[in-house]
Design an enzyme around this catalytic site. Structure first.
Site, PDB file in Angstrom:
ATOM      1  CE1 TYR A   1      -3.366  -3.345   0.652  1.00 56.38           C
ATOM      2  CE2 TYR A   1      -4.429  -1.031  -0.512  1.00 56.38           C
ATOM      3  CZ  TYR A   1      -3.503  -2.481   0.026  1.00 56.38           C
ATOM      4  OH  TYR A   1      -5.237  -3.172  -0.423  1.00 56.38           O
ATOM      5  CD  GLN A   2       6.562   3.392   2.409  1.00 58.67           C
ATOM      6  OE1 GLN A   2       6.153   2.842   3.234  1.00 58.67           O
ATOM      7  NE2 GLN A   2       7.372   4.384   2.105  1.00 58.67           N
TER       8      GLN A   2
ATOM      9  CG  HIS B   1      -5.514  -3.232   3.161  1.00 53.26           C
ATOM     10  ND1 HIS B   1      -6.756  -3.999   2.509  1.00 53.26           N
ATOM     11  CD2 HIS B   1      -6.547  -1.654   2.576  1.00 53.26           C
ATOM     12  CE1 HIS B   1      -7.216  -4.330   1.787  1.00 53.26           C
ATOM     13  NE2 HIS B   1      -7.664  -2.506   1.779  1.00 53.26           N
TER      14      HIS B   1
END
Ligand SMILES: [Zn+2]
Ligand SMILES: [Zn+2]
Lengths: 723, 723
Positions: free
Chosen positions: A242-243, A396
């Site tokens: 996600y980064q 998540h």
């Protein structure tokens, strides 16, 4: 939104790509090189697509569906055509973009909220079911507009801005304040989109709101997101998968701010947090793939477009030759000013090896909510240990406190499952996260960390997970040892979990000049009540041998348990090794053997499992693990060593060192010091001593005695070689 | 053996490497290039090894043990040192070889048969437990001797020849007539070793015996082996894994004969059978790995040293630029005259793409005992179908008549397990073939062919297998279709098995310029009695979808059966699809989807299995299959189509064409013509018609009628496109 202030006199284009960039790029496409080749390919693709009729369908379908994908393709095409227009100065590209924008300008004011919007679950869009997609669309289309603006008449500009950009910017900000002001990835896209549109349209007010939130209070907005969504080292708490996704609007909008308001020095903001975020994204990879923690698709790697953009932008600012090494591996040139700089530098072979480091990335916006620890060394190939005493990582995140992974010689050896999902494969639950993502992939037993009483950390409660985090006790290193320790007492009520892991490089006395790599793991559990403690190792490869008898299920298999992930495991074999040393050896596809040596107390068992039970639609990969189980204890310590060795080369028909060199392993706690002793064949003995107390003096003196010999060391640890 | 005849005047070296070769090689190592780099590396390795003391241990250990490995290393080192001597003319290398040979000359006459010889099972050696190893040793050591002979005194030569070469040649021939005369790989090594030694020592008699057998009758010997061990197309009946191994003594001795007696024109013998054998070995590979039929280690590929030698020798004779393509992929230069030619040609980038072909390789020395059929085409990547109506292949053969495999886009899609073995991994049954090689890997159910009543072909009796073979009915092709048919009635008593497979390339009407690849499979079974018929597909990848309901085992698994391989399969799921079309789709790691569409009669079931039952030591890979089962029938036809499609790219976040394009599939037999109809979406329809009668006229006229339409074709097959 407020009416236009004095429009800032500006020349277009001036978002990510500027007039100066265009000048350089136009010159570059006349010269042989990677940039020109990329331009030719892109132009050919655009030429092919603009031959076809423009399709701007009435929004109907949700993610993956026809109208959704069509609107996505449209923004990409407008953006690409805008770039090609600037590079070729051929009006037909600008006309194509204009024509499409005019159709959108007619359509947009008529649109209601999207028919497939998920009520109460997501912020709705109009073109798209989610406003997130709408914001993404605007990030690209504002750039497309900026690129073709010089070719438009005032009448056309008015029409497009009135019919499309103003209403869309308004919709994404004023009409969606919760998302716009949110300190969250969705907020980043929204503020980037509106801020960039503000720059193009000369609406400085919108820019201010994008930076400081709708009320310009600073409680939300782009700058607040930079403050809170990254730790001081640039770590994004949802994890690398996600980064890299979150990076895109950050670096894009920052480039735009830099071009329009260089006085803001956005890339220096918060001590250069953006450049740190880009670099941290790279650091969180091994052999080109991101560490797949939390909900991650394992095949996502450094060549993802978000990081291609990030690396190009970072290189443009820093000229760091190590970034060129990454750019070369990414093998994708982008047609921007920074992309040109990268391309030209690669043409001149200026890349230098990128330096991957051993680092503890503090988690949370203050960097004090646990940490993600990366340990690296090279012994006949790159090793990496990922140790995860991080925070939960929001929705998540997985329930995997203190878990670890190991990589060696290019491959994953001790594994994290990642997410249970077949991205965009309709037949697999619509391409969404599978039900088994919740019932397996997030559960603690799916990870390489302690499970108490067959329940997951925080009882698999996200809120509780988000409210607690481990504490990093220390992270330290010297030439031979990288070591880290962390604890958490909130994963299970009344249970303290503390884990210390060390990546070690030892000289091999019987093979001068060669070294041995080891991972030492000491997992200490304390409780006032008796519990069952399970510690899995999800290994990648084929089981070769065990130094104990395996009781294998021959004609039938049963599931290991009923819930919390246990229902998905087949129990394939078990064993009750005697007190002393247990050794399990497997062979990885990378051609190397791995032996896990563990201290056994004679009252623990080993369970060998394979994923696959309660999986009616064959959604899960049938991967293997062995689980150390202490059935009933209050306090317990699991001690093991992972040892890469040898080579299996059936193609060249040789096998060497297929057997472990470790003859004995022991652990004791002496004066609050943990002492691990490892004996190798040939009477080579080592002691790893460490002090994992909560707090110690900086140069704390430690002493202990083993076998009548006294030892001393300062600080957190020392590796002793015993003759 | 007879005493020396008039020694043939000769200059040394003159075995594989000749005086002329040495001259060229000495010049080449002064020039930059691959040859020089290989020389430098080899010299460095030899330099390192000759520093150490010479060790010639008393023979004690069997294969893999210390003395066995030491004697192997010794012959390699003597050979390499001999080469380096000739290239550098530095006496120290020759002296090292001399010193080692003198020690062997002292030792050899004292040796009894090897203490670890397997009584009654293998022909024993003295240095080694098997005479096979001894012969290999002599092949290399005779070359080492030949390379250093110019540096030896007469006294040294006499000592070495008297103490070592004469006794060893005698032992391998006169004292081991059964092996020496055997038309078998062991005989090839023995005759090569003795023949080569004969040339070096000037003993022409030994050469004659090597060529024609001990009595020079021609019933055995090298030439008879060339006649019988290869089919006319150069196919070796044990399969590619053993073909590449058998190649070594053949090409080595042939080079030696060519150098010493060019008048024999050995490379023209039997219409160039040696060059055909080398080429066929290459043809039996896909993406650098050999087709893993019979007892084969799957990772064995074209870079194996035997084929490196073979390609170098073939290139030296033919200068075929396609061989350079293979040599380049092998990435290994050998220090011989032919190796130099390859290196220089590669330095000049003279390689041209090697042409892989669709061929039916007749099996047996007459080429009429069945065939191994390879079908190839390129549709968005290379496809290959391997269809196996071959003979048994002796002891290493598997019970797998008419089985097939499929390869696409670099990967194995429909799989052959190969051998159950971890080569040289002591912990896995001493590194030998595992018990599961017999209980699983050889059994019919482990393959993609029909199993009757859960028994293996020939009841898994090797003798019976060797005594029978399938009959290839035809192999034919045109631009769109490659098709083959074969039958066998001896695998099961009273059961006729006939299979026709076609690899097809269709244009995709909705995507101009794009093509669709298909494999059509029609497996017909006839019997007067009712039987159970199972037809597995061992697929590689992850199951994505089925168009029928799966009844999956959720909480327990049982083995599918009790013997003949069935005991190793877990029954994971089953289904009873309705009459009509059944479709199973899986996703391979190569990023492509594969759908198997089958005609269902409504009275058959599908069983989904995974290997792993009755495997106490985790010896078997847990691979997946689905099995079509007709529980009870006399006659039955299995009809299916395999369809590659789409792309799964989660890294770039797109998935396309994940769903089959086949809407209907049917089969009928009309006037002795099989007619398969395939309907694609968009109303694209094709008919494949073929005549698989035992014999037909050359341009046989065939006609049939389907849906009121008459069709005609000549010969064996035709593909009709129906509007
Ligand atoms: Zn996880
Ligand atoms: Zn087989």
């Amino acid at each position: 939104m407020g009416s236009t202030q004095a429009a800032i006199a500006k020349t277009s284009p001036n978002l990510v790509v500027t007039v100066a960039d265009v000048k350089n790029m136009r010159a570059a496409i006349k010269e042989d090189g990677q940039f020109k080749r990329t331009f030719i390919a892109s132009k050919a693709s655009v030429d092919e697509q603009i031959k076809r009729a423009i399709i701007v369908p009435m929004p109907q379908d949700g993610g993956g569906g026809y109208t959704h994908e069509r609107h996505k393709k449209n923004y990409k095409l407008m953006y690409d055509a805008g770039i090609i227009y600037q590079l070729t100065q051929d009006e037909k590209y600008a006309n194509y973009v204009r024509d499409m924008l005019l159709i959108y300008a007619d359509l947009y004011p008529t649109l209601p909220l999207h028919p497939k919007r998920k009520m109460g679950k997501q912020s709705p869009g109009k073109l798209f079911w989610q406003s997130l997609n709408e914001a993404m669309w605007l990030v690209y289309t504002s750039q497309a507009y900026d690129l073709v603006i010089p070719s438009l008449s005032t009448k056309e500009k008015t029409k497009i801005e009135t019919g499309l950009f103003r209403p869309m910017a308004n919709f994404l900000s004023v009409e969606s304040p919760q998302t716009f002001n949110k300190v969250h990835n969705h907020g980043t896209w929204a503020t980037a989109a509106v801020g960039m549109t503000g720059y193009v349209l000369g609406e400085q007010e919108w820019v201010e709101q994008a930076l400081y939130d709708l009320d310009k209070s600073g409680k939300g907005g782009f700058l607040r997101q930079l403050d809170e969504l990254f730790s001081p080292q640039g770590y994004y708490n949802e994890g690398p998968y996600y980064q890299r996704y979150a990076l895109m609007p950050f670096v894009t909008f920052a480039k735009v701010i830099q071009a329009n308001q260089p006085e803001r020095k956005i890339f220096e903001y918060r001590d250069g947090i953006l450049l740190k975020a880009i670099d941290t994204t790279i650091q969180l990879s091994y052999n080109k793939l991101f560490f797949p923690i939390n909900d991650a698709i394992k095949s996502k790697g450094i060549d993802t477009i978000e990081l291609v953009n990030g690396v190009a932008i970072a290189y443009g600012l820093t000229k760091d030759a190590g970034l060129l090494d990454i750019a070369k591996q990414q093998n994708e040139i982008i047609l921007t000013g920074d992309g040109l700089k990268v391309a030209q530098a690669l043409d001149r072979q200026l890349e230098q090896p990128y330096q991957f480091k051993s680092v503890a990335f503090g988690d949370g916006n203050d960097g004090k909510q646990g940490a993600l620890v990366v340990m690296r060394q090279n012994v006949n190939g790159e090793q990496a240990v990922l140790f995860k005493p991080t925070g939960q990582g929001l929705g998540h995140g997985h329930f995997d406190k203190l878990t670890w992974q190991f990589y060696d010689k290019g491959a994953e050896i001790v594994s994290d499952y990642g997410a249970a999902r077949f991205l965009n494969v309709e037949a697999k639950f619509g391409g969404r996260y599978l039900p088994e993502n919740q019932t397996w992939a997030k559960q603690t037993i799916a990870h390489n960390t302690v499970v108490v009483d067959e329940k997951s950390h925080f009882n698999a409660n996200v809120k509780m997970g988000n409210a607690n985090h481990p504490e990093l006790l220390f992270f330290d290193k010297n030439e031979q040892v990288t070591i880290s320790s962390a604890k958490i007492d909130s994963a299970y009520e009344g249970v303290l979990l503390k884990r210390t892991m060390a990546l070690i490089k030892l000289p091999l006395q019987n093979k001068p000049g060669q070294e041995q790599s080891l991972v030492i793991d000491v997992f200490n559990i304390e409780s006032n009540k008796a519990h069952q403690y399970d510690l899995p190792v999800h290994y990648k490869g084929h089981l070769i041998s065990t130094d104990f008898t395996l009781d294998t299920q021959l004609t039938s298999l049963s599931a290991l348990g009923k819930e919390n992930g246990y229902q998905h495991l087949w129990l394939k074999a078990q064993a009750q090794p005697k007190a002393g040393l247990s050794q399990i050896t497997w062979l990885n596809d990378n051609g190397r053997f791995y032996t896990s040596s563990a201290v056994m107390d004679g009252d623990s068992s080993l369970i060998f499992t394979q994923i696959g039970a309660n999986d009616p639609l064959f959604n899960l990969r049938n991967e293997n693990a062995f689980i150390h189980r202490k059935a009933k204890a209050k306090n317990h310590t699991f001690v093991s060593v992972l040892e890469p060795h040898g080579e299996y080369n059936p193609s060249k028909e040789f096998t060497i060192s297929a057997v472990s060199s470790i003859e004995n392993l022991s652990h004791q706690k002496v004066n609050n010091i943990d002492v691990v002793e490892i004996n190798f064949v040939g009477n080579q003995r080592y002691l790893l001593a460490f002090n994992s107390a909560n707090n110690i003096e900086k140069e704390q003196s430690n002493s202990f005695s083993v076998n009548g010999i006294n030892y001393k060391f300062e600080g957190r640890f020392k590796l002793f070689s015993i003759k």
